[in-house]
Design an enzyme around this catalytic site. Structure first.
Site, PDB file in Angstrom:
ATOM      1  N   VAL A   1       5.506  -3.085 -17.037  1.00 27.92           N
ATOM      2  CA  VAL A   1       6.303  -2.441 -18.088  1.00 27.92           C
ATOM      3  C   VAL A   1       5.633  -1.147 -18.512  1.00 27.92           C
ATOM      4  O   VAL A   1       4.484  -1.144 -18.949  1.00 27.92           O
ATOM      5  CB  VAL A   1       6.458  -3.353 -19.326  1.00 27.92           C
ATOM      6  CG1 VAL A   1       7.358  -2.688 -20.355  1.00 27.92           C
ATOM      7  CG2 VAL A   1       6.996  -4.721 -18.935  1.00 27.92           C
TER       8      VAL A   1
ATOM      9  N   GLU B   1      14.654   7.804  -6.792  1.00 27.88           N
ATOM     10  CA  GLU B   1      14.751   7.362  -5.407  1.00 27.88           C
ATOM     11  C   GLU B   1      15.994   7.964  -4.748  1.00 27.88           C
ATOM     12  O   GLU B   1      16.918   8.412  -5.427  1.00 27.88           O
ATOM     13  CB  GLU B   1      14.917   5.831  -5.357  1.00 27.88           C
ATOM     14  CG  GLU B   1      13.942   5.056  -6.191  1.00 27.88           C
ATOM     15  CD  GLU B   1      12.694   4.684  -5.415  1.00 27.88           C
ATOM     16  OE1 GLU B   1      12.732   4.726  -4.170  1.00 27.88           O
ATOM     17  OE2 GLU B   1      11.681   4.370  -6.055  1.00 27.88           O
TER      18      GLU B   1
ATOM     19  N   CYS C   1       0.842  -1.204   0.000  1.00 31.56           N
ATOM     20  CA  CYS C   1       0.000   0.000   0.000  1.00 31.56           C
ATOM     21  C   CYS C   1       0.873   1.248   0.000  1.00 31.56           C
ATOM     22  O   CYS C   1       0.739   2.135   0.829  1.00 31.56           O
ATOM     23  CB  CYS C   1      -0.951  -0.024   1.195  1.00 31.56           C
ATOM     24  SG  CYS C   1      -2.318   1.125   1.018  1.00 31.56           S
TER      25      CYS C   1
ATOM     26  N   LYS D   1      12.472  -4.835 -17.577  1.00 31.55           N
ATOM     27  CA  LYS D   1      11.399  -4.609 -18.551  1.00 31.55           C
ATOM     28  C   LYS D   1      11.793  -5.154 -19.925  1.00 31.55           C
ATOM     29  O   LYS D   1      10.949  -5.696 -20.652  1.00 31.55           O
ATOM     30  CB  LYS D   1      11.086  -3.117 -18.611  1.00 31.55           C
ATOM     31  CG  LYS D   1      10.463  -2.618 -17.303  1.00 31.55           C
ATOM     32  CD  LYS D   1      10.518  -1.104 -17.189  1.00 31.55           C
ATOM     33  CE  LYS D   1       9.874  -0.622 -15.893  1.00 31.55           C
ATOM     34  NZ  LYS D   1      10.136   0.822 -15.651  1.00 31.55           N
TER      35      LYS D   1
END
EC number: 1.1.1.3
Lengths: 447, 447
Positions: B142, B200, B23, B215
């Site tokens: 993807v 990040e 979540c 991917k």
């Protein structure tokens, strides 16, 4: 959702019988793919696909060598009756409609590229598919090779689509592109498109927007879970456009494109749909502005997904056959593994909005007397009908009439009805020599 | 293709129990869509979707108000056991892998956005889904909101894909875009991306190309019906790139992009696959060159379809949740109506080519002595290894070292091995002061 539980009609390994209705440019490429990729397709389906016949009007007509003449038949009904999967690429309403209903009622799955039939009578086909528990697939009906039906019908089904904007007719996009790049007039650009095979001898269906309108109806139906038919689409083609319109588009930072648009407009009970086809000024920085030549693109705005674009070849035998074969494999897999693809979804039942209430930005190009006070007169006519002006450009053109100026006005959003009333009033002004053009301007959402 | 015939597990009308694992940003948006669009989703599925629980690590952590705290649990296994559909957006290998295997073995359908897990251990998940006769869907793994898994897995399944080229990592695309537009160096652009939430705190997975490689493995597997794992992908990130590399790209008519590429190269027995992630010079006129900021795009070249492009938002909570929900509706429909979506297709079993054998065009940028004969020496090193030169540009830069010139060579296609051997030889030449950069140049197919 009242479909019976699907029953596999063929167990893995036994061939699936494929019937092809029509053997023109697309049909020939479908035969080529079924033949040259037979082994791969069998691996992907889980059973061989056996082409059992090709229905044509004239078995003696010359054909590409890939088409086995022994498969040709003029008895389309008998062919349909012995098929598991019926592929229709003949086009037109009848006999395609009768044959597809016969196929569906007989329990065959159907793959069709027939946008006109779907836009006119899709619900009847859906109902027949539903009653028989079989698939009705039509990826090739909109934008040729570009996967757009499946993404809208399946990938975006958990989202709320707000607007679909498509360049879905390659012929008109080619024509407008040639007018823009080389200053050709419409007739010359159409003639060039005909010479290159991009336009039919009778280009009416393309240049008047009928083809795009059928695709708009199909996309609107899928995106908004509502039955939208061809007659619901407010349609304007490109035949009224001049080389000057195209040149002025560039001068104001736009590219003129024939857009098929389906949009949900807010209102009580979920609002209404604005579905139209018309030439529109697309800001030069928008991704749709860069779609050149005979390419197609569909731009989708959805609440959660944001902006998406799908781009590729919208017509031609090989690209269209790619879309047809993708559907053939999908429906064939369902017959091998059981199950069905999506059924008709029309629960939303949104009304189609009166075109006069549709809101747009507009660009007006006027020929006016080159004297003080004219802009004030023009602006007050707009203001009187609640239309506010976003930009004004007034120039005296070197090749213009004596004492005349060109006035280009871009408005904020206004209803079509208010705009048209304003145009009538402007025509009555002495200082306005001509309302040369009135064009929609694409509204760009802030990202 | 050995799946048992699918059995509807819920009849129309009875709610489908949905369990959410994770979540964070995406999970919260999934909850929002399930909640705010409950009525529409029920209409589209044919049964209500009931969110029965949300597995999290810490039930007391602060959360968006849309998440009903009564649904939170740390007992993910118990939650999985009482769900019809399990949605996994927690990421990472474990415990996601164990939970999804448990879900599939228990007969639940799975929707996951977990690219790393799929790229590392997809076949194990597929096998569990196949044994249970349930769906494994992963559109969100993807390119975020962009429908690309379904088009490749379904729409193009009747065609032969030749090459897939993707800008599938928004962080690196943003960084390269900022380096190009404002001349930022890599560190400054990464810092800016972090400040805006595009990168990040530890940007390794993005800037080293790990995310794009996962991917690439997934897309290659789908497009070429072959198991391709993360380790099969030849990977180079963007950390070696300088502001000068980006500026020189523009000077030679290119845009530098981190591309994920999967291509079938000809050879015996169907050939082999070249699957890689690396920075490449994309010609400025190519549609991928115009993909700006954090957007993603995937370009597909197929034999019949020709060139297709899919464009949109590749990350972010709302866009990713759109893709997740599309899958949830698809797998839920299958549970209501019976049937399953596509299963793993790996019949082709193509080998992955040794990266040294991969062919590409290259651009070499050298700092050389500014005197006659240097180009001849350099050219003969290339010729000796069978590499032919397409273009040469030699300039003396205003800010260059005394007596030095910059030599930019663009080659025709050559193998990576031959190119690397040449670079080693060039470094040994007295006249070559430095081999400053070696970059791939995207090969553009003639339309």
């Amino acid at each position: 959702m009242s479909a019976p539980n699907p029953r596999p009609t063929t167990t893995g390994g036994a061939p699936l019988r494929v019937a092809l209705l029509g053997c023109g440019v697309v049909g020939t490429e479908v035969v080529r793919l079924l033949t040259t990729q037979a082994a791969e397709l069998a691996s992907r389906v889980g059973a061989p696909l056996e082409l059992v016949g090709v229905a044509v009007r004239d078995v003696s007509a010359p054909r590409d060598a890939v088409v086995d003449r022994a498969l040709l038949t003029t008895d389309a009904e008998a062919l349909v009756d012995r098929a598991d999967v019926v592929v229709e690429v003949m086009g037109g309403i009848e006999p395609a409609r009768g044959l597809l209903l016969r196929a569906l009622r007989g329990g065959a799955s159907v793959v069709t590229a027939n946008k006109a039939l779907l836009a006119q009578d899709g619900p009847t086909l859906y109902a027949a598919a539903d009653a028989a528990g079989v698939d009705l697939y039509f990826e090739a009906a909109v934008a040729g090779a570009i996967p757009i039906v499946r993404p809208v019908r399946e990938s975006l089904v958990g989202d709320r689509v707000r607007r679909v904007l498509g360049i879905v007719n390659g012929t008109t996009n080619y024509v407008l592109d040639r007018m823009a790049t080389d200053g050709l007039d419409l007739a010359a650009a159409v003639a060039e498109a005909q010479a290159l095979g991009y336009a039919e001898a009778d280009p009416t269906a393309d240049v008047e927007g009928h083809d795009a309108a059928a695709k708009a109806a199909i996309l609107a139906s899928l995106a908004f879970h509502t039955r939208v038919r061809l007659d619901d689409v407010d349609r304007t083609g490109i035949t009224g456009l001049t080389a000057q319109d195209v040149a002025w588009a560039a001068r104001t930072g736009h590219v003129l494109k024939l857009l098929a648009v389906a949009e949900q407009v807010d209102g009580p009970d979920g609002g209404a749909l604005d579905v139209h086809v018309r030439p529109a000024l697309v800001p030069a920085g928008h991704p749709l502005a860069g779609v050149r030549g005979a390419f197609n693109a569909v731009f989708v705005e959805a609440e959660a997904a944001g902006e998406l674009m799908f781009y590729g070849r919208g017509a031609g035998g090989a690209p269209t056959s790619s879309a047809v074969l993708g559907d053939v494999v999908s429906v064939a897999r369902h017959r091998v593994l059981g199950g069905r693809g999506p059924v008709e979804s029309s629960y939303a039942e949104l009304p189609v909005q009166d075109p006069g209430l549709a809101r747009s930005r507009f660009q007006l190009r006027l020929e006016v007397d080159d004297r003080p006070g004219v802009l004030a007169q023009v602006a007050s006519e707009l203001a009187e009908r609640g239309i506010s002006i976003e930009a004004v450009q007034q120039t005296v053109e070197p090749d213009g009439a004596a004492g005349a100026a060109v006035l280009v006005l871009t408005t904020h959003t206004a209803t079509a009805a208010a705009l048209h009333a304003t145009v009538e009033a402007l025509r009555d002004l002495d200082a306005v020599r001509d309302v040369v053009s009135v064009l929609s301007v694409l509204r760009v959402e802030e990202p």
